[in-house]
Structures are given as C-alpha cells and as structure tokens.
Design a protein around this motif. Structure first.
Motif, short mmCIF file in Angstrom:
data_model
loop_
_atom_site.label_atom_id
_atom_site.label_comp_id
_atom_site.label_asym_id
_atom_site.label_seq_id
_atom_site.Cartn_x
_atom_site.Cartn_y
_atom_site.Cartn_z
N ALA A 1 0.82 -1.22 0.00
CA ALA A 1 0.00 0.00 0.00
C ALA A 1 0.85 1.27 0.00
CB ALA A 1 -0.94 0.00 1.20
N VAL A 2 2.17 1.09 -0.09
CA VAL A 2 3.11 2.21 -0.09
C VAL A 2 3.77 2.27 -1.46
CG1 VAL A 2 5.17 3.19 1.00
CG2 VAL A 2 3.53 1.88 2.37
N ASP A 3 3.78 3.46 -2.07
CA ASP A 3 4.39 3.62 -3.38
C ASP A 3 5.87 3.26 -3.32
OD1 ASP A 3 3.67 5.15 -6.12
OD2 ASP A 3 5.79 5.46 -5.59
N GLU A 4 6.35 2.62 -4.36
CA GLU A 4 7.75 2.16 -4.41
C GLU A 4 8.74 3.32 -4.31
OE1 GLU A 4 10.34 -0.85 -4.11
OE2 GLU A 4 8.17 -1.07 -4.15
N GLU A 5 8.36 4.51 -4.71
CA GLU A 5 9.24 5.67 -4.63
C GLU A 5 9.66 5.96 -3.19
OE1 GLU A 5 9.36 10.42 -5.78
OE2 GLU A 5 7.78 9.17 -6.61
N PHE A 6 8.82 5.60 -2.23
CA PHE A 6 9.14 5.78 -0.81
C PHE A 6 10.48 5.10 -0.48
CE2 PHE A 6 9.12 4.39 3.59
CZ PHE A 6 8.62 5.48 4.29
N PHE A 7 10.74 3.96 -1.12
CA PHE A 7 11.93 3.16 -0.80
C PHE A 7 13.15 3.57 -1.62
CE2 PHE A 7 8.16 0.77 0.33
CZ PHE A 7 8.43 0.54 1.67
N ILE A 8 13.02 4.61 -2.44
CA ILE A 8 14.15 5.20 -3.14
C ILE A 8 14.51 6.46 -2.34
CG2 ILE A 8 14.96 6.21 -5.30
CD1 ILE A 8 12.72 4.56 -6.69
N LEU A 9 15.46 6.32 -1.45
CA LEU A 9 15.74 7.39 -0.49
C LEU A 9 16.10 8.71 -1.16
CD1 LEU A 9 17.57 5.55 2.41
CD2 LEU A 9 15.15 6.09 2.16
N SER A 10 16.75 8.64 -2.32
CA SER A 10 17.13 9.88 -3.00
C SER A 10 15.93 10.69 -3.48
CB SER A 10 18.05 9.56 -4.19
OG SER A 10 17.37 8.74 -5.13
N SER A 11 14.75 10.08 -3.52
CA SER A 11 13.54 10.82 -3.90
C SER A 11 13.12 11.80 -2.81
CB SER A 11 12.38 9.86 -4.20
OG SER A 11 11.85 9.33 -2.99
N GLY A 12 13.52 11.53 -1.58
CA GLY A 12 13.17 12.40 -0.45
C GLY A 12 11.81 12.11 0.14
N MET A 13 11.03 11.23 -0.49
CA MET A 13 9.68 10.96 -0.02
C MET A 13 9.68 10.38 1.39
SD MET A 13 6.62 8.44 -1.35
CE MET A 13 6.54 9.04 -3.00
N ALA A 14 10.51 9.40 1.65
CA ALA A 14 10.52 8.77 2.98
C ALA A 14 10.85 9.80 4.06
CB ALA A 14 11.52 7.62 3.02
N GLY A 15 11.85 10.62 3.82
CA GLY A 15 12.23 11.63 4.80
C GLY A 15 11.12 12.63 5.08
N GLU A 16 10.46 13.09 4.02
CA GLU A 16 9.36 14.04 4.18
C GLU A 16 8.20 13.44 4.96
OE1 GLU A 16 7.98 15.77 0.52
OE2 GLU A 16 10.03 16.11 -0.17
N ILE A 17 7.84 12.22 4.60
CA ILE A 17 6.71 11.56 5.26
C ILE A 17 7.03 11.28 6.72
CG2 ILE A 17 5.37 9.42 5.35
CD1 ILE A 17 5.39 9.50 2.24
N LEU A 18 8.20 10.73 6.99
CA LEU A 18 8.53 10.40 8.37
C LEU A 18 8.65 11.66 9.22
CD1 LEU A 18 10.89 7.33 7.98
CD2 LEU A 18 8.41 7.43 8.21
N GLN A 19 9.13 12.75 8.65
CA GLN A 19 9.18 14.01 9.41
C GLN A 19 7.77 14.49 9.76
OE1 GLN A 19 11.97 15.61 10.71
NE2 GLN A 19 10.30 16.56 11.84
N LYS A 20 6.85 14.40 8.81
CA LYS A 20 5.45 14.78 9.08
C LYS A 20 4.86 13.87 10.16
CE LYS A 20 4.80 18.03 5.99
NZ LYS A 20 4.61 19.42 6.35
N PHE A 21 5.14 12.57 10.06
CA PHE A 21 4.62 11.64 11.06
C PHE A 21 5.18 11.95 12.45
CE2 PHE A 21 3.36 7.79 8.18
CZ PHE A 21 2.32 8.54 7.67
#
Length: 122
Positions: free
Chosen positions: A51-71
C-alpha cells in the motif's frame, strides 16, 4: 480501505488493508494518518508494504524523509510489513536498520511482527 482497530498490551492500533496505494506522496500519507486518527482514535498504524508507493523506498527521492518528518510532527507511529529482501541499496538497508532500532517507524516481514513492534511486545 479497511481499518481494523486493535487494542494490544494497552496500545490502540489501526491495521490498514487496501487494494490500492494509500501512501503515494506526503499529502496522501498525512490524509491516511488523519483518517486513521479520526476513525480509529489512534496514531499507531500497521500497513502492508504493497500500500506504499515504491518511490518511498528510493531514499534519493526524499519521499521517505518528508513523510517520516510529518509523522514525527503529528506523533504518528507506523509499522510497514512486507518483503524487503530484494532491495540492494545500502543506504536503504541502513535506514531500515536504524528505524527498526527506534520507537516510531518499523519495517518488518509480517503483520504480526508489526503489531508487536508498535505494542512493545517483541
């Protein structure tokens, strides 16, 4: 999306199931967190990796960092379960290792492990 509310070891948890991607960007992650908070009364989330977009697991995309900071800002704890064995990125493996040694974000193999991580019964 289906939300199953559990209470385990005194901790309320929402176990999310869905046929579609629920976390595709920062906004959808926040919407999921707020939906769970209002519908299940908790900010502890268990969700399948599917249920999580694969881009989340490409750290250079910044998605994981942004989401975890919001969380972190909204006091959301999440455990994502699924198969991580096919990833070869050392930074991602390090990120998963560090997350799993913390208290708020976990990447585990099974739904049962995810529930245990969020309830502190591992």
């Amino acid at each position: 999306m289906n939300i199953e509310h559990l209470k385990n070891n005194g901790t309320d948890i929402a176990v999310i199931s869905s046929e579609r991607k629920l976390i595709a960007d920062t906004q959808s992650a926040l919407e999921l967190a707020m939906t769970v908070k209002y519908e299940a009364g908790t900010t502890n989330i268990v969700i399948s990796k599917s249920a999580v977009d694969e881009e989340f697991f490409i750290l250079s995309s910044g998605m994981a960092g942004e989401i975890l900071q919001k969380f972190i800002n909204y006091h959301v704890r999440i455990a994502i379960y699924g198969d991580y064995s096919h990833y070869t990125s050392k930074p991602l493996k390090d990120f998963i290792f560090e997350s799993n040694n913390g208290n708020d974000f976990f990447f585990v193999a099974t739904k049962e492990e995810a529930i245990k991580k969020l309830t502190g019964t591992q």
